[in-house]
Write a protein that holds these residues in place. Structure first.
Motif, PDB file in Angstrom:
ATOM      1  N   PHE A 494      52.242  48.400  24.275  1.00 31.52           N
ATOM      2  CA  PHE A 494      52.225  48.228  23.486  1.00 31.52           C
ATOM      3  C   PHE A 494      53.393  47.313  22.895  1.00 31.52           C
ATOM      4  O   PHE A 494      53.384  46.325  22.258  1.00 31.52           O
ATOM      5  N   GLN A 495      54.713  47.967  23.087  1.00 34.01           N
ATOM      6  CA  GLN A 495      55.774  47.949  22.910  1.00 34.01           C
ATOM      7  C   GLN A 495      55.922  46.575  23.951  1.00 34.01           C
ATOM      8  O   GLN A 495      56.667  45.828  23.459  1.00 34.01           O
ATOM      9  N   ALA A 496      55.342  45.997  25.655  1.00 35.88           N
ATOM     10  CA  ALA A 496      55.518  45.061  25.740  1.00 35.88           C
ATOM     11  C   ALA A 496      55.178  44.285  25.281  1.00 35.88           C
ATOM     12  O   ALA A 496      55.878  43.085  25.281  1.00 35.88           O
ATOM     13  N   ILE A 497      53.455  44.419  24.836  1.00 41.65           N
ATOM     14  CA  ILE A 497      53.100  42.363  23.978  1.00 41.65           C
ATOM     15  C   ILE A 497      53.937  42.632  22.324  1.00 41.65           C
ATOM     16  O   ILE A 497      54.372  41.869  22.030  1.00 41.65           O
ATOM     17  N   LYS A 498      55.092  43.609  21.895  1.00 49.48           N
ATOM     18  CA  LYS A 498      55.232  43.307  20.905  1.00 49.48           C
ATOM     19  C   LYS A 498      56.872  42.348  21.447  1.00 49.48           C
ATOM     20  O   LYS A 498      57.021  41.560  20.817  1.00 49.48           O
ATOM     21  N   SER A 499      57.197  42.779  22.642  1.00 49.00           N
ATOM     22  CA  SER A 499      58.498  41.738  22.901  1.00 49.00           C
ATOM     23  C   SER A 499      58.263  40.688  23.374  1.00 49.00           C
ATOM     24  O   SER A 499      58.619  39.131  22.816  1.00 49.00           O
ATOM     25  N   LEU A 500      56.658  40.669  23.831  1.00 54.82           N
ATOM     26  CA  LEU A 500      56.260  39.129  24.194  1.00 54.82           C
ATOM     27  C   LEU A 500      56.243  38.829  22.829  1.00 54.82           C
ATOM     28  O   LEU A 500      56.808  37.422  22.837  1.00 54.82           O
ATOM     29  N   LYS A 501      55.407  39.236  21.793  1.00 52.63           N
ATOM     30  CA  LYS A 501      55.263  38.164  21.077  1.00 52.63           C
ATOM     31  C   LYS A 501      56.605  37.921  20.490  1.00 52.63           C
ATOM     32  O   LYS A 501      56.670  36.432  19.287  1.00 52.63           O
ATOM     33  N   LYS A 502      57.253  38.400  20.535  1.00 50.20           N
ATOM     34  CA  LYS A 502      59.077  38.641  19.745  1.00 50.20           C
ATOM     35  C   LYS A 502      59.302  36.999  20.602  1.00 50.20           C
ATOM     36  O   LYS A 502      60.008  35.572  20.528  1.00 50.20           O
ATOM     37  N   GLU A 503      59.646  36.852  21.859  1.00 48.75           N
ATOM     38  CA  GLU A 503      59.744  35.728  22.439  1.00 48.75           C
ATOM     39  C   GLU A 503      58.881  34.709  22.521  1.00 48.75           C
ATOM     40  O   GLU A 503      59.607  33.601  21.896  1.00 48.75           O
ATOM     41  N   HIS A 504      57.528  34.849  21.813  1.00 49.77           N
ATOM     42  CA  HIS A 504      56.947  33.504  21.706  1.00 49.77           C
ATOM     43  C   HIS A 504      57.387  32.928  20.005  1.00 49.77           C
ATOM     44  O   HIS A 504      57.272  31.807  20.402  1.00 49.77           O
ATOM     45  N   LEU A 505      57.553  34.091  18.854  1.00 53.71           N
ATOM     46  CA  LEU A 505      58.105  33.128  18.064  1.00 53.71           C
ATOM     47  C   LEU A 505      59.329  32.315  18.187  1.00 53.71           C
ATOM     48  O   LEU A 505      59.836  31.994  17.944  1.00 53.71           O
ATOM     49  N   ILE A 506      60.195  33.646  18.657  1.00 52.69           N
ATOM     50  CA  ILE A 506      61.819  32.783  19.306  1.00 52.69           C
ATOM     51  C   ILE A 506      61.938  31.305  19.960  1.00 52.69           C
ATOM     52  O   ILE A 506      62.025  30.604  19.342  1.00 52.69           O
ATOM     53  N   HIS A 507      60.590  31.600  20.729  1.00 55.02           N
ATOM     54  CA  HIS A 507      60.687  29.853  21.517  1.00 55.02           C
ATOM     55  C   HIS A 507      59.503  29.069  20.829  1.00 55.02           C
ATOM     56  O   HIS A 507      60.775  27.689  20.494  1.00 55.02           O
ATOM     57  N   HIS A 508      59.128  29.335  19.503  1.00 55.30           N
ATOM     58  CA  HIS A 508      58.977  28.641  18.481  1.00 55.30           C
ATOM     59  C   HIS A 508      60.158  28.060  17.550  1.00 55.30           C
ATOM     60  O   HIS A 508      59.958  26.155  17.364  1.00 55.30           O
ATOM     61  N   LEU A 509      60.824  29.232  17.565  1.00 52.21           N
ATOM     62  CA  LEU A 509      61.413  28.209  16.472  1.00 52.21           C
ATOM     63  C   LEU A 509      62.901  27.415  17.147  1.00 52.21           C
ATOM     64  O   LEU A 509      63.148  26.494  16.371  1.00 52.21           O
ATOM     65  N   GLN A 510      62.937  28.188  18.675  1.00 53.14           N
ATOM     66  CA  GLN A 510      63.982  27.387  19.937  1.00 53.14           C
ATOM     67  C   GLN A 510      63.623  26.240  19.396  1.00 53.14           C
ATOM     68  O   GLN A 510      64.401  25.112  18.993  1.00 53.14           O
ATOM     69  N   ARG A 511      62.008  25.424  19.205  1.00 53.20           N
ATOM     70  CA  ARG A 511      61.798  24.412  19.684  1.00 53.20           C
ATOM     71  C   ARG A 511      61.082  23.429  18.364  1.00 53.20           C
ATOM     72  O   ARG A 511      61.734  22.038  18.565  1.00 53.20           O
ATOM     73  N   ASN A 512      61.364  24.501  17.032  1.00 50.65           N
ATOM     74  CA  ASN A 512      61.574  23.438  15.587  1.00 50.65           C
ATOM     75  C   ASN A 512      62.046  23.577  15.292  1.00 50.65           C
ATOM     76  O   ASN A 512      61.832  22.183  14.394  1.00 50.65           O
ATOM     77  N   GLN A 513      63.207  24.091  15.184  1.00 49.99           N
ATOM     78  CA  GLN A 513      63.939  24.421  14.083  1.00 49.99           C
ATOM     79  C   GLN A 513      65.577  24.546  14.934  1.00 49.99           C
ATOM     80  O   GLN A 513      66.474  25.027  13.791  1.00 49.99           O
ATOM     81  N   ASN A 514      65.584  24.754  16.331  1.00 46.04           N
ATOM     82  CA  ASN A 514      66.811  25.308  16.503  1.00 46.04           C
ATOM     83  C   ASN A 514      67.316  26.118  16.492  1.00 46.04           C
ATOM     84  O   ASN A 514      68.969  26.514  16.268  1.00 46.04           O
ATOM     85  N   VAL A 515      66.330  26.612  16.055  1.00 47.06           N
ATOM     86  CA  VAL A 515      67.280  28.527  15.963  1.00 47.06           C
ATOM     87  C   VAL A 515      66.965  29.465  16.867  1.00 47.06           C
ATOM     88  O   VAL A 515      66.367  29.889  17.612  1.00 47.06           O
ATOM     89  N   VAL A 516      68.171  30.245  17.498  1.00 47.34           N
ATOM     90  CA  VAL A 516      68.479  31.420  17.960  1.00 47.34           C
ATOM     91  C   VAL A 516      68.503  32.766  17.731  1.00 47.34           C
ATOM     92  O   VAL A 516      68.731  33.066  16.828  1.00 47.34           O
ATOM     93  N   VAL A 517      67.563  32.942  18.394  1.00 48.87           N
ATOM     94  CA  VAL A 517      67.208  35.115  18.032  1.00 48.87           C
ATOM     95  C   VAL A 517      67.707  35.912  18.791  1.00 48.87           C
ATOM     96  O   VAL A 517      66.677  35.897  19.343  1.00 48.87           O
ATOM     97  N   ASP A 518      68.056  36.968  18.312  1.00 48.96           N
ATOM     98  CA  ASP A 518      68.143  38.436  19.244  1.00 48.96           C
ATOM     99  C   ASP A 518      66.607  39.230  19.170  1.00 48.96           C
ATOM    100  O   ASP A 518      66.351  39.670  18.232  1.00 48.96           O
ATOM    101  N   PRO A 519      66.413  38.918  20.722  1.00 53.32           N
ATOM    102  CA  PRO A 519      64.997  39.462  20.629  1.00 53.32           C
ATOM    103  C   PRO A 519      64.701  40.409  20.807  1.00 53.32           C
ATOM    104  O   PRO A 519      63.737  41.850  20.800  1.00 53.32           O
ATOM    105  N   ASP A 520      65.869  41.610  20.415  1.00 54.98           N
ATOM    106  CA  ASP A 520      66.154  42.623  20.960  1.00 54.98           C
ATOM    107  C   ASP A 520      66.436  43.393  18.811  1.00 54.98           C
ATOM    108  O   ASP A 520      66.664  44.935  18.641  1.00 54.98           O
ATOM    109  N   SER A 521      66.791  42.672  18.318  1.00 57.57           N
ATOM    110  CA  SER A 521      66.921  42.950  16.909  1.00 57.57           C
ATOM    111  C   SER A 521      65.418  43.149  15.681  1.00 57.57           C
ATOM    112  O   SER A 521      64.337  43.430  16.632  1.00 57.57           O
ATOM    113  N   ILE A 522      65.580  43.583  14.908  1.00 54.56           N
ATOM    114  CA  ILE A 522      64.021  44.192  14.069  1.00 54.56           C
ATOM    115  C   ILE A 522      63.598  43.716  13.277  1.00 54.56           C
ATOM    116  O   ILE A 522      64.491  42.553  12.823  1.00 54.56           O
TER     117      ILE A 522
END
Length: 795
Positions: A494-522
């Motif tokens: 479960f934790q691995a999947i949550k990390s993967l979905k965080k990465e998906h969101l991060i890539h989506h935001l990088q692509r659409n809003q040029n935002v960089v997010v810490d994947p290890d943050s809450i």
């Protein structure tokens, strides 16, 4: 027909080659869209034929919004073709996820009301129940949100295309709607008859959209009406161009600005347009006598926007079908049921009598007669002025649509247990006493096919590996996950999947809003329509306090958190737009500070919609459900986030109460006053926010900074916010609940410091979420209100 991968690939490649163009993602999208529509059309035709053959009672769900989201991927899932198509495209060197991104999201809704309607029509089809949606085909949607210097700007949503639209025009089913005109009473052979002379006509063109149920067995219809120029003459209107422009505006935008009278008239036109077009087509295409309407059709009005369905059905029955008043009233009050979605006075639906009398003269006469007869029935009772006020449909030149909806329907429901009790015991107490058997509760739900199967393939797969696939058809079986809440291997997955979905969101935001997010943050996520009672203001005030504390106290270095916001403010809602500006300005300050950004990050996701939600919700660690207790009718974002393993920080409000009951308060972060306390303060008018400010130095500092405009580029950008907190005595108790909210966040940090225990809490939330499926809600409606019969499918 395409149940197997090789068969799909062969057909797909043949169609691509036939087009003879360069093999692009756009061409792949066009080809897959055509194939999917063909698969759906066969099932759609078969469903309609089954309905004609069986002639069972049907539901018609009237809603001003249907926030359906993208449909290509969801239809493939509901057809059980998604995995086959994905694997086939993978082998052809194409990515289904990239193809899905090319679809434009329909601009048919905004918030929870519209998403609920979309979940409901999905569940109706998935349960094999004959139920169809009726809404409006907005050309420009609500609006597309962009930020300029932190301010929200609004542009029309361009979603309607020349080809590959999600709906089909049905010109042959068009009907005409009339506005304005003069009332004429004439004596006919059957007595007095009311005519409307010289009205202004508008044509309603239906566009039908298939709603694919689970396993593709049932395909119901979402019918959307578009306003066009009528073929009938329009006396008194010499300027055709003006008439054409005014007609097009009826279905141009969702929720036009009603701060001026022209906007109010436009909203009234929209609401009547929806009701009249839908009712006419139901009556025109029936296969039963008009007297048998209640036994053959159930009409559910979603909030007060379609409440004009009550007088409009009366008009059609009396004027077009020559029924007596008593016959028409009996039929109407056994056909229409009403869902209330709010206790907020401003959202109960009130109209100036003068506007309705001018725009809809015949409808006004009918409402007047409903009110007269209802008041006459009350004369035998010794009611005080307050009770008579609450029971009046028309009072002091105002028509109260919520009262009309209750009086003219056979069932009235709230959308969470707490909400329903507040309606029965406070907001609609007098109506409940008059109609003690009308009021009932139907707690909202969400379709797990969209919010788990589609939005989170990986988590869905993990759940199926653990408990088998029966939960997909019977979501209450998610409760079997309780056995895995302390399974170390499952929690790691479960934790691995949550990390993967965080990465998906991060890539989506990088692509659409040029935002960089810490994947290890809450990942702390607050995604809602902007309104004072939803308290985005409290969230950003708390973030500002954390920033001040980090800058002031060298020992305060909390675990990194990323606070995500998403949502739109109505164009004329100045308070909410100032909160958006404030969030963006605080975000800019926090994110650019070298020290603070190690611990805090604020991201406002631009143009929040269903597609954005499908990225945000699976990635969430914390679900912000912080409305003022007693103000949120239900909420459904709380359910979506819970189902994806986010932990709720929330008040005892709406469906939060039932979420806490199911999962246990030890698996959530509960804070703030209870509904009874809030309502007591409101009744006594005894709350004084100044006392909070004077007794708490940190809050006092926050207010001082706020008033100075230090976070918002000037005082003029916070005058509505300051006015609400100070001059209006903080009506949503932001400052009153602030300390409790802050302490709940401290508990979040303590809990997150123990990763496996946190994951256990998350899994317990998923396990408790099955009851919040909209399949359960719809089955309850069907059993208790609509009395529908499941139609067997050949698929």
């Amino acid at each position: 027909m395409f149940s197997y991968k090789e068969e799909f690939k062969k057909s797909f490649v043949t169609r691509m080659e036939r087009k003879g163009m360069e093999k692009t993602a756009e061409l792949a999208y066009e080809t897959l869209w055509e194939m999917t529509q063909e698969w759906i059309q066969k099932r759609w035709n078969r469903t309609n034929q089954l309905y004609r053959d069986n002639n069972e009672k049907k539901l018609y769900y009237f809603s001003i919004e249907f926030l359906i989201g993208r449909v290509l991927g969801q239809n493939l899932i509901n057809l059980n073709f998604y995995d086959t198509v994905k694997e086939g495209l993978d082998e052809l060197g194409l990515q289904l996820s990239e193809i899905e991104e090319l679809e434009t999201e329909p601009g048919l809704g905004n918030g929870g009301l519209g998403r609920l309607a979309a979940c409901f029509v999905d569940s109706l089809a998935s349960l094999g129940l004959p139920g169809h949606g009726y809404g409006l085909r907005y050309k420009g949607g609500l609006f597309t949100q962009h930020f300029v210097n932190g301010y929200q700007t609004e542009q029309p949503t361009q979603w309607i295309q020349q080809e590959h639209n999600v709906d089909i025009r049905r010109e042959e089913l068009a009907v005409d709607i009339s506005y304005y005109g003069e009332i004429q009473v004439v004596m006919g052979l059957d007595g007095l008859k009311v005519n409307v002379e010289n009205p202004e006509w508008v044509k309603a063109i239906p566009y039908d959209m298939p709603v694919v149920g689970a396993n593709g067995g049932t395909v119901n219809t979402l019918r959307l009406w578009q306003a066009e120029v009528s073929d009938r003459p329009f006396p008194g209107r010499e300027d055709y161009a003006v008439y054409e422009h005014e007609t097009a505006k009826i279905t141009d935008r969702l929720y036009p600005d009603d701060s001026l009278e022209a906007g109010k008239i436009l909203r009234l036109k929209q609401q009547y347009f929806l009701c009249s077009a839908s009712l006419q087509t139901i009556l025109n295409n029936r296969s039963f006598s008009i007297e048998a309407l209640p036994e053959n059709a159930a009409i559910q009005i979603n909030d007060t926007h379609p409440a004009l369905a009550i007088p409009e059905l009366m008009r059609l029955l009396i004027d077009d079908h020559a029924l007596s008043w008593d016959q028409a009233w009996d039929i109407t009050t056994r056909t229409i049921s009403y869902t209330n979605h709010t206790i907020l006075e401003e959202a109960m639906g009130k109209w100036d009598s003068r506007l309705i009398q001018s725009l809809l003269p015949r409808i006004y006469l009918i409402i007047e007669e409903i009110d007269r007869r209802f008041k006459k029935s009350l004369q035998q009772q010794e009611l005080d002025e307050e009770a008579l006020h609450k029971l009046s449909i028309i009072e002091n030149g105002t028509i109260k649509m919520a009262v009309l909806a209750v009086v003219g329907s056979y069932k009235v429901n709230g959308v969470a247990k707490l909400h329903t009790e507040i309606l029965k015991k406070r907001e609609m107490k007098e109506l409940n006493e008059q109609f003690p058997n009308k009021f009932h509760n139907k707690t909202n739900g969400i379709t797990h096919r969209r919010w788990l199967l589609k939005a989170n393939h990986e988590l869905s797969g993990l759940i199926t590996e653990a408990i088998g696939p029966r939960w997909i058809k019977e979501p209450e079986r998610l409760s079997e996950l309780h056995y895995f809440a302390q399974n170390h291997s499952f929690l790691q997955d479960f934790q691995a999947i949550k990390s993967l979905k965080k990465e998906h969101l991060i890539h989506h935001l990088q692509r659409n809003q040029n935002v960089v997010v810490d994947p290890d943050s809450i990942f702390d996520i607050h995604i809602k329509r902007f309104h004072g009672y939803k308290r985005q203001l409290m969230n950003i005030l708390h973030i500002q306090m954390l920033y001040d504390r980090i800058k002031r106290d060298p020992t305060y270095r909390p675990y990194p958190r990323t606070f995500f916001f998403g949502g739109k403010a109505a164009p004329s809602y100045h308070f909410a737009k100032q909160v958006i500006k404030m969030i963006n300005t605080v975000a800019s300050k926090v994110n650019s500070d070298p020290l603070a950004r190690k611990h805090l990050h604020v991201v406002f996701v631009e143009n929040y919609n269903v597609t954005q939600a499908e990225y945000l919700i699976p990635a969430a660690d914390v679900s912000e459900q912080i409305s003022t207790a007693s103000k949120e009718a239900s909420g459904t974002g709380n359910m979506k986030l819970m189902m994806n393993g986010a932990l709720t920080i929330g008040t005892f409000d709406g469906a939060n109460v039932e979420i806490f009951e199911e999962v246990g308060q030890e698996n959530a972060f509960v804070f703030g006053m209870r509904a009874e306390q809030v309502m007591q303060y409101e009744k006594e008018k005894s709350y004084n926010p100044k006392e909070i400010i004077d007794s708490d130095s940190e809050i006092a500092q926050l207010m001082e900074e706020l008033i100075k405009g230090e976070w918002t580029d000037g005082k003029n950008n916070v005058d509505f916010i300051v006015g609400q907190l100070m001059e209006d005595s903080d009506p949503y108790f932001v400052l009153k609940d602030f300390r409790s909210y802050s302490k709940a966040h401290e508990q979040i940090l303590k809990a997150y410091a123990h990763p496996e225990k946190w994951a256990e809490m998350c899994v317990k939330n998923i396990a408790a979420s099955g009851i919040f499926s909209s399949d359960r809600t719809i089955q309850q409606y069907s059993n208790d209100v609509w009395h529908l019969t499941k139609i067997p499918s050949i698929y």
